[in-house]
Each structure stands twice: as structure tokens, then as C-alpha cells.
Design a protein around this motif. Structure first.
Motif, PDB file in Angstrom:
ATOM      1  N   TYR A  44       0.836  -1.197   0.000  1.00 52.28           N
ATOM      2  CA  TYR A  44       0.000   0.000   0.000  1.00 52.28           C
ATOM      3  C   TYR A  44       0.875   1.252   0.000  1.00 52.28           C
ATOM      4  CZ  TYR A  44      -3.714   3.249   1.394  1.00 52.28           C
ATOM      5  OH  TYR A  44      -4.607   4.282   1.435  1.00 52.28           O
ATOM      6  N   ALA A  47       2.624   1.744  -3.307  1.00 52.69           N
ATOM      7  CA  ALA A  47       1.701   2.306  -4.296  1.00 52.69           C
ATOM      8  C   ALA A  47       1.543   3.808  -4.080  1.00 52.69           C
ATOM      9  CB  ALA A  47       0.342   1.601  -4.222  1.00 52.69           C
ATOM     10  N   ASN A  52       0.113   7.185  -6.328  1.00 52.89           N
ATOM     11  CA  ASN A  52      -1.308   6.932  -6.122  1.00 52.89           C
ATOM     12  C   ASN A  52      -1.654   7.335  -4.687  1.00 52.89           C
ATOM     13  OD1 ASN A  52      -3.893   5.925  -5.870  1.00 52.89           O
ATOM     14  ND2 ASN A  52      -3.431   3.976  -6.844  1.00 52.89           N
ATOM     15  N   PRO A  55      -4.495   4.227  -2.875  1.00 48.55           N
ATOM     16  CA  PRO A  55      -4.516   2.940  -3.589  1.00 48.55           C
ATOM     17  C   PRO A  55      -5.726   2.081  -3.220  1.00 48.55           C
ATOM     18  CG  PRO A  55      -2.380   3.340  -2.565  1.00 48.55           C
ATOM     19  CD  PRO A  55      -3.318   4.367  -2.033  1.00 48.55           C
ATOM     20  N   ASP A  59      -4.747  -2.109  -6.766  1.00 50.34           N
ATOM     21  CA  ASP A  59      -3.412  -1.511  -6.844  1.00 50.34           C
ATOM     22  C   ASP A  59      -2.426  -2.269  -5.959  1.00 50.34           C
ATOM     23  OD1 ASP A  59      -4.386   0.583  -8.534  1.00 50.34           O
ATOM     24  OD2 ASP A  59      -5.145   1.603  -6.745  1.00 50.34           O
ATOM     25  N   ALA A  62      -1.571  -5.489  -7.567  1.00 52.36           N
ATOM     26  CA  ALA A  62      -0.638  -5.301  -8.678  1.00 52.36           C
ATOM     27  C   ALA A  62       0.800  -5.169  -8.167  1.00 52.36           C
ATOM     28  CB  ALA A  62      -1.024  -4.075  -9.493  1.00 52.36           C
TER      29      ALA A  62
END
Length: 116
Positions: A44, A47, A52, A55, A59, A62
Motif C-alpha cells: 500500500y 503504491a 497513487n 490505492p 493496486d 498489482a
């Protein structure tokens, strides 16, 4: 030299057929407050560092997929439920304050060298 390094012939490192990885299971149970794997928090935050600001679960998945990490959907959902509506920077600040109250148990200094 006074001291000589003794070497042994290499031991066999062959694994039994079909054994690819060895896993070690700790005997102690995981405390309840650690029921969410830290990899979800780390993914997290990665991201967020990637630009981002907020997230989503996809996300985080990913990010974890990029390093071939397994994702437990229940744990990921629990992580998002735990941070829902909270400022992550504030959570980190609160956690840091809690860590400051824990004892560090620093080690002693190194021993002096012998002369001679």
C-alpha cells in the motif's frame, strides 16, 4: 603464521527429488494484533510512493504480483477495513509513538582486544 585456516571438503548440497523450497514454521502463535500480514501495508505504501494517493485493493494486488507474492483476499480486505477512513501518515505517527514506549534492550559494548 601461527594460526592456520583448516578447510573441510565440501558437503553435498543435493536436495531430495521434488523438494524445491524448505519452509520453517515457528512454534509460537501469531499475536492477534499482527493478524494482517505486513506485506499488504508495505505494498500500500509503495503504491502511494508511486504517485497513487489512495490505492485500492487492485493496486495493492498489482504491487504484490510484480514480486510474485501470494495474496490472501481475506487478509487484504481486513487490511483495507482497518485503514478505512484513516490517514495513513497519522497511523504511522501513532505507531511510531507506541514503538518509542517499548524497551530496546541495547547490548553492551565490545570487549577489549588482548595484547600480545
Amino acid at each position: 603464521p601461527r594460526h592456520r585456516l583448516h578447510t573441510r571438503p565440501p558437503t553435498s548440497t543435493a536436495r531430495p527429488p521434488g523438494l524445491k523450497h524448505t519452509r520453517v514454521q515457528l512454534a509460537c502463535p501469531t499475536p492477534r494484533y499482527l493478524n494482517v500480514n505486513m506485506k499488504y501495508a508495505a505494498a500500500y505504501l509503495l503504491a502511494q510512493l508511486g504517485g497513487n494517493a489512495s490505492p485500492a485493493e487492485a493496486d495493492v494486488k498489482a504491487v504484490l504480483a510484480s514480486v510474485s507474492a501470494e495474496v490472501d483476499d481475506a487478509k487484504l480486505s481486513a487490511f483495507f477495513a482497518a485503514i478505512d477512513g484513516k490517514d495513513v501518515a497519522e497511523l504511522i505517527k501513532e505507531g511510531t509513538a507506541k514503538l518509542a514506549t517499548m524497551g530496546g534492550g541495547g547490548g553492551g559494548g565490545g570487549g577489549g582486544g588482548g595484547g600480545g
